[in-house]
Each structure stands twice: as C-alpha cells, then as structure tokens.
Design a protein around this motif. Structure first.
Motif, PDB file in Angstrom:
ATOM      1  N   UNK A 134       0.837  -1.213   0.000  1.00  0.00           N
ATOM      2  CA  UNK A 134       0.000   0.000   0.000  1.00  0.00           C
ATOM      3  C   UNK A 134       0.864   1.253   0.000  1.00  0.00           C
ATOM      4  N   UNK A 135       1.899   1.275   0.854  1.00  0.00           N
ATOM      5  CA  UNK A 135       2.768   2.438   0.926  1.00  0.00           C
ATOM      6  C   UNK A 135       3.436   2.745  -0.402  1.00  0.00           C
ATOM      7  N   UNK A 136       3.860   1.708  -1.113  1.00  0.00           N
ATOM      8  CA  UNK A 136       4.511   1.908  -2.409  1.00  0.00           C
ATOM      9  C   UNK A 136       3.502   2.304  -3.485  1.00  0.00           C
ATOM     10  N   UNK A 137       2.310   1.720  -3.434  1.00  0.00           N
ATOM     11  CA  UNK A 137       1.277   2.023  -4.439  1.00  0.00           C
ATOM     12  C   UNK A 137       0.836   3.474  -4.344  1.00  0.00           C
ATOM     13  N   UNK A 138       0.554   3.948  -3.116  1.00  0.00           N
ATOM     14  CA  UNK A 138       0.036   5.313  -2.960  1.00  0.00           C
ATOM     15  C   UNK A 138       1.068   6.340  -3.413  1.00  0.00           C
ATOM     16  N   UNK A 139       2.342   6.043  -3.182  1.00  0.00           N
ATOM     17  CA  UNK A 139       3.418   6.950  -3.612  1.00  0.00           C
ATOM     18  C   UNK A 139       3.477   7.020  -5.134  1.00  0.00           C
TER      19      UNK A 139
END
Length: 350
Positions: A134-139
C-alpha cells in the motif's frame, strides 16, 4: 491503584514534552540554539507523532505494519493541496492550516478504513507485506497525477501538465513527480508541540480505556478475546484507523514545513525508520517512542561534523539502545537497580 499509576505515568510523559518545549524556548531566547537545531525542531515533532501513532498498531494492537509512510503521504498531499488551492479563498494562515490538518487526518483515516477492512483479516508477515505494498502504491499513484485549477474548475490529467487544458491564468497544483510547490510554510515548533500533546492524549486515553483493554486482549490472545464476545474486526480496525489519522496529522505538519512536497520522500525507508523508533523505544512503550524518535532523528545531524565516524556512532547507539531495552541481563539490571531507586525516592517523598 493501577489507574493512579497510569495517570502518573501519563503526566510524566506530558511533562517531558512540555519541559522540552520550555528548554528550547530558553535556549532560543538566549541565542544558544544553533541554526541546525532550529531546522530540526519541526521534523522532530513530525517523527514523534509518527512513532507514537505507529506504536498504537505495532505495540498496542500487536500488528506489524510497514506502510505507515503511505498514510503520512496521504495526509501530507491532501493538506498541502487544500492549502495551495485555498490560499486566496481563505486568507487567514492559521485557519487554513487548521483546516488543512483536519483534512489530512480525515483523508488518512478514510484510507485507513479502506485498507484496514480487507487487510486486517491477515496476520503477521502477510499483513506486513500488504501494508508495505500500500505504501509503495500510494506513492506511485500520486506521481502520475497532474491537477490544476482555473476559472472553469479543477482539471485532471495522467499524462503531463500540458494536457490539463487550462486557461492562461490557471495554476498547476500537483505536478506529477515534481509534487506540490509553494506550499505555505505554516508549521512551527509550537504547533508541533501542541499536536504531539494532542496525539499523546488520544493514544494514552485510548490505551487506558475499555476499548484499549479490548485491543490489548486481542493482541495477547485472539481466541480467548473472541470467545468472550469481543468484536475482533471492530477493535483492530479502530486502532488501525486512529493510527492512520495521526500519521496524516504528521504528514500535514511535515508538508507545511517544505517548499516542495514530493511523493518520493514517503518511501519504504520512512516506514522502516518509524518502526525503528517504535522497536528501540520499546514496543508498547509510548514514552519510549517519543524519546527514541527525538534521539535518533537529532543524532545524525548533531554528529555531522564527525564526517566518516558519524554513522558508526549512530550504529553503536542503536545497538546500545536495543540491548538496554531488550537484552535479558539489561532488563534484570534495570529491574534490580532502577526499580530500587524509584522505590527509594517514592518512600522519601512520602
């Protein structure tokens, strides 16, 4: 007696934060605060809020989350977008910043709920991997958005800023990988301290409440908690959402301290850094998270003059803190000597 002990511990935690603010103000008024430390004041507040909010999930709820930077990113961009778009509509900096913080917290909480509902059914390593994703996707999603405003309203594009089709007087707010520029620098050390105190008040009161006891019961024994009627999903989602909202507050404070806000700043390393604060400060120990965040954020900058030895000393401090908090012999020593010291001082106080 346990309630009185918790209340005293909470007061000590609040007192440490207030005392730190007073010391900084004295140093600043006497001219003994360097420009380096002045520049670190707001980031210190940001990382304290981030560490305390993550400890609510990792320490109190017992779930391993590696995507905390993602919620911070949502709060940062939502608040910065609002401030940049409303600069002319809301001329008051204080009111606009207050609303921006609320919007950052609410947006991060919404993402916390949306992510938490499916993700919290997982456990252990699986939960960690999904939150990391999730952290990588939102970035990366933020990096492909171009958003501008003109007299005709808001324009979106996922190609480039020239595809927005705005009027000549239009303003590009979100410019893909270049992020948001010209965010009002409204963050101050005083506002950061106030937000830390609010964060501590929310987290500490939640921990000591009936809901907090239910969350800790789920952490200690999920099957036993479920057998006595505790709603597992409800309480895990509550902790996850509150943690996400507070990470959004940290993001709002962070974004209003920079001239340019880019999504690349909220990468995997930021999530790991917050986790390091939690682990070294003591999992479930809120006061420890505050101290660890301050020490480990300030130390690399204070040691910058030592050049090649800076990171060596930093690594040694990490090892010492880890041993002091977790090694069985160190725990035994702390219980034997520090416990006696506190008991002796308490008797003398009586």
């Amino acid at each position: 007696m346990k309630k009185n002990k918790n209340f005293k511990n909470n007061l000590i935690t609040y007192g440490i934060v207030v005392a730190a603010y007073i010391v900084v103000q004295i140093l600043q008024s006497t001219g003994n605060l360097s420009s380096l430390l002045k520049g670190l004041l707001v980031p210190l507040c940001v990382y304290v809020i981030l560490a305390v909010s993550l400890n609510l999930v990792v320490g109190i709820s017992g779930e391993l989350s590696l995507g905390h930077a993602g919620f911070m990113c949502v709060g940062a961009f939502a608040s910065a977008f609002f401030s940049k778009a409303m600069q002319t509509a809301i001329p008051s900096d204080g009111l606009r910043f207050f609303l921006a913080i609320l919007i950052g917290a609410v947006m991060a909480a919404i993402f916390g709920i949306l992510i938490g509902i499916p993700v919290l059914r997982l456990r252990g390593d699986y939960l960690a991997i999904v939150t990391l994703a999730f952290g990588e996707i939102i970035k990366n999603v933020i990096n492909v958005f171009y958003i501008g405003i003109d007299g005709n309203g808001v324009h979106f594009s996922m190609k480039d800023q020239f595809s927005l089709g705005m009027e000549p007087d239009g303003v590009v707010i979100l410019n893909g990988p270049q992020g948001i520029t010209g965010v009002p620098k409204s963050s101050t050390f005083l506002i950061g301290i106030i937000l830390i105190l609010i964060t501590l008040f929310i987290v500490l009161n939640l921990i000591d409440s009936r809901d907090g006891r239910a969350i800790k019961a789920i952490r200690d024994n999920r099957i036993a908690a479920e057998s006595i009627g505790i709603n597992i999903t409800k309480y895990k989602l509550m902790a996850f959402t509150v943690s996400a909202a507070l990470a959004g507050v940290a993001g709002a404070l962070y974004s209003h301290n920079l001239a340019t806000l880019q999504a690349s700043k909220f990468n995997f390393n930021t999530s790991i850094l917050a986790l390091v604060f939690v682990v070294l400060g003591g999992i479930g120990n809120i006061r420890g998270s505050v101290i660890a965040a301050v020490v480990l954020t300030a130390l690399p900058e204070l040691l910058r003059g030592l050049a090649d030895y800076r990171m060596l000393i930093y690594a040694i401090v990490l090892i010492v803190m880890m041993l002091f908090n977790w090694a069985p012999k160190a725990l035994e020593w702390r219980e034997r000597y520090l416990g006696r010291l506190f008991k002796k001082s308490a008797k003398e106080g009586k």
